[in-house]
Scaffold this motif. Structure first.
Motif, PDB file in Angstrom:
ATOM      1  N   THR A  32     -97.096  28.864 -86.263  1.00 32.10           N
ATOM      2  CA  THR A  32     -96.643  30.363 -86.442  1.00 32.10           C
ATOM      3  C   THR A  32     -96.895  30.750 -87.755  1.00 32.10           C
ATOM      4  O   THR A  32     -96.830  32.201 -88.087  1.00 32.10           O
ATOM      5  CB  THR A  32     -95.551  30.933 -85.901  1.00 32.10           C
ATOM      6  N   MET A  33     -97.013  30.015 -89.038  1.00 41.49           N
ATOM      7  CA  MET A  33     -96.951  30.295 -90.313  1.00 41.49           C
ATOM      8  C   MET A  33     -98.341  30.229 -90.931  1.00 41.49           C
ATOM      9  O   MET A  33     -99.268  29.509 -90.144  1.00 41.49           O
ATOM     10  CB  MET A  33     -96.181  29.411 -91.020  1.00 41.49           C
ATOM     11  N   TYR A  92     -96.772  26.127 -96.431  1.00 36.84           N
ATOM     12  CA  TYR A  92     -96.036  24.977 -96.280  1.00 36.84           C
ATOM     13  C   TYR A  92     -96.984  23.660 -96.890  1.00 36.84           C
ATOM     14  O   TYR A  92     -98.142  23.838 -96.864  1.00 36.84           O
ATOM     15  CB  TYR A  92     -95.502  24.774 -94.868  1.00 36.84           C
ATOM     16  N   ASN A  93     -96.349  22.688 -96.950  1.00 34.44           N
ATOM     17  CA  ASN A  93     -96.900  21.332 -97.531  1.00 34.44           C
ATOM     18  C   ASN A  93     -96.188  19.954 -96.753  1.00 34.44           C
ATOM     19  O   ASN A  93     -94.967  19.980 -96.823  1.00 34.44           O
ATOM     20  CB  ASN A  93     -96.727  21.142 -98.897  1.00 34.44           C
ATOM     21  N   ALA A  98     -92.469  27.678 -97.996  1.00 32.48           N
ATOM     22  CA  ALA A  98     -91.870  28.978 -98.496  1.00 32.48           C
ATOM     23  C   ALA A  98     -90.827  29.464 -97.552  1.00 32.48           C
ATOM     24  O   ALA A  98     -91.361  29.828 -96.160  1.00 32.48           O
ATOM     25  CB  ALA A  98     -93.310  29.720 -98.563  1.00 32.48           C
ATOM     26  N   CYS A  99     -89.656  29.735 -97.874  1.00 36.90           N
ATOM     27  CA  CYS A  99     -88.526  30.246 -96.956  1.00 36.90           C
ATOM     28  C   CYS A  99     -89.152  31.568 -96.425  1.00 36.90           C
ATOM     29  O   CYS A  99     -89.643  32.609 -97.326  1.00 36.90           O
ATOM     30  CB  CYS A  99     -87.351  30.468 -97.591  1.00 36.90           C
ATOM     31  N   PRO A 100     -89.203  31.874 -95.031  1.00 33.84           N
ATOM     32  CA  PRO A 100     -89.699  33.172 -94.554  1.00 33.84           C
ATOM     33  C   PRO A 100     -88.629  34.549 -95.101  1.00 33.84           C
ATOM     34  O   PRO A 100     -89.280  35.556 -95.110  1.00 33.84           O
ATOM     35  CB  PRO A 100     -89.397  33.066 -93.073  1.00 33.84           C
ATOM     36  N   ASP A 101     -87.342  34.093 -95.486  1.00 35.18           N
ATOM     37  CA  ASP A 101     -86.344  35.123 -95.988  1.00 35.18           C
ATOM     38  C   ASP A 101     -86.887  35.671 -97.400  1.00 35.18           C
ATOM     39  O   ASP A 101     -86.966  36.875 -97.669  1.00 35.18           O
ATOM     40  CB  ASP A 101     -84.968  35.064 -95.652  1.00 35.18           C
ATOM     41  N   ASN A 158     -80.930  26.227 -93.889  1.00 35.22           N
ATOM     42  CA  ASN A 158     -80.459  25.398 -92.696  1.00 35.22           C
ATOM     43  C   ASN A 158     -81.206  25.711 -91.390  1.00 35.22           C
ATOM     44  O   ASN A 158     -80.963  25.485 -90.312  1.00 35.22           O
ATOM     45  CB  ASN A 158     -79.163  25.181 -92.245  1.00 35.22           C
ATOM     46  N   GLN A 159     -82.325  26.276 -91.910  1.00 32.54           N
ATOM     47  CA  GLN A 159     -83.561  26.659 -90.568  1.00 32.54           C
ATOM     48  C   GLN A 159     -84.157  25.566 -90.002  1.00 32.54           C
ATOM     49  O   GLN A 159     -84.856  24.731 -91.014  1.00 32.54           O
ATOM     50  CB  GLN A 159     -84.433  27.887 -91.074  1.00 32.54           C
ATOM     51  N   LEU A 160     -84.225  25.296 -88.848  1.00 30.42           N
ATOM     52  CA  LEU A 160     -84.959  24.337 -88.205  1.00 30.42           C
ATOM     53  C   LEU A 160     -86.291  24.381 -88.317  1.00 30.42           C
ATOM     54  O   LEU A 160     -86.656  25.685 -87.953  1.00 30.42           O
ATOM     55  CB  LEU A 160     -84.461  24.092 -86.804  1.00 30.42           C
ATOM     56  N   VAL A 161     -87.061  23.335 -88.609  1.00 29.73           N
ATOM     57  CA  VAL A 161     -88.399  23.311 -88.675  1.00 29.73           C
ATOM     58  C   VAL A 161     -88.986  22.427 -87.736  1.00 29.73           C
ATOM     59  O   VAL A 161     -88.725  21.370 -87.687  1.00 29.73           O
ATOM     60  CB  VAL A 161     -88.930  23.180 -90.049  1.00 29.73           C
ATOM     61  N   VAL A 162     -90.137  22.777 -86.959  1.00 28.18           N
ATOM     62  CA  VAL A 162     -90.881  21.801 -86.036  1.00 28.18           C
ATOM     63  C   VAL A 162     -92.421  21.742 -86.683  1.00 28.18           C
ATOM     64  O   VAL A 162     -93.111  22.857 -86.568  1.00 28.18           O
ATOM     65  CB  VAL A 162     -90.737  22.404 -84.604  1.00 28.18           C
TER      66      VAL A 162
END
Length: 235
Positions: A24-25, A30-31, A41-44, A81-85
């Motif tokens: 979705t990004m 991201y790398n 890159a933090c979405p916030d 602490n955002q979960l990433v998939v």
């Protein structure tokens, strides 16, 4: 040399949000290259942060401001602490990123991934092997000139090149009668004889005659007579 420790998740806390899927990004946010530190890159706060963990991936806890050491208040970012998939094909993503990086490079720094060389033209066959269209006199002179210069051919036996020249001379000699006959057919005298055989003056006289044609006579080349006046049909 200090050993580089892997990024481990030191807490089980999350920001209670739904897991962030990389599909979705944007691909450039991201790398996840193999062998490199995973980052995103933090979405916030839109700052690059490290992705921690091996199986359970999280965005590392960080602050909104990077100037805490200057006295500013420590304010944790909501994206910590955002979960990433990772739900993408890493190989296809890496290939696409490599292509974008290559296209964005300046022209003077680009190099083709594969060098293509212009094929060299095939070497022309030796003159000794060319006999098509060679006059008889040329073939004879080439053969005699070779006999005068070649030491091996003076012994009574031809060398490799002398044998080829002799073979060409024989072929041209056999083809010479057919060539002479063809040249005779194209000479003006031969053309005149052919013209006389086909009727000569009779054909020319018939072509130059202009006879008047009757009104009702129609040439066989035009087909049936076609009316030229408009056809009036009463309603």
């Amino acid at each position: 040399m200090p050993r580089k420790r892997p990024g481990r998740v030191r807490t089980k806390n999350t920001n209670h949000r739904e897991a962030l899927k990389l599909s979705t990004m944007a691909p450039e946010d991201y790398n996840v290259r193999p062998g490199e530190v995973k980052s995103i890159a933090c979405p916030d706060c839109r700052t690059w942060r490290r992705i921690m963990g091996d199986t359970v991936l999280k965005i590392r806890e960080h602050c909104i401001s990077d100037k805490v050491v200057d006295g500013e208040k420590h304010a944790p970012c909501p994206g910590s602490n955002q979960l990433v998939v990772i739900d993408i094909d890493v190989r296809r993503w890496q290939a696409r990123q490599n292509r974008l990086l290559r296209d964005s490079m300046p022209h003077e720094n680009r190099r083709a991934a594969r060098q293509f060389y212009k094929p060299l033209p095939a070497p022309a066959p030796p003159v000794a092997r060319v006999h098509a269209g060679v006059p008889l006199e040329t073939a004879r002179r080439a053969y005699l000139a070779h006999l005068e210069e070649c030491v091996s051919c003076g012994t009574g036996q031809h060398c490799a090149r002398g044998g080829v020249l002799a073979h060409r001379y024989v072929l041209v000699s056999k083809e010479e009668p057919a060539r002479r006959e063809a040249r005779k057919q194209t000479e003006p005298a031969a053309r005149k004889v052919q013209w006389n055989q086909r009727g000569g003056e009779t054909v020319e006289t018939a072509n130059n005659q202009c006879r008047p044609r009757l009104d009702d006579a129609v040439s066989e080349y035009r087909g049936p007579h076609v009316p030229t006046k408009p056809l009036r049909v009463n309603a």
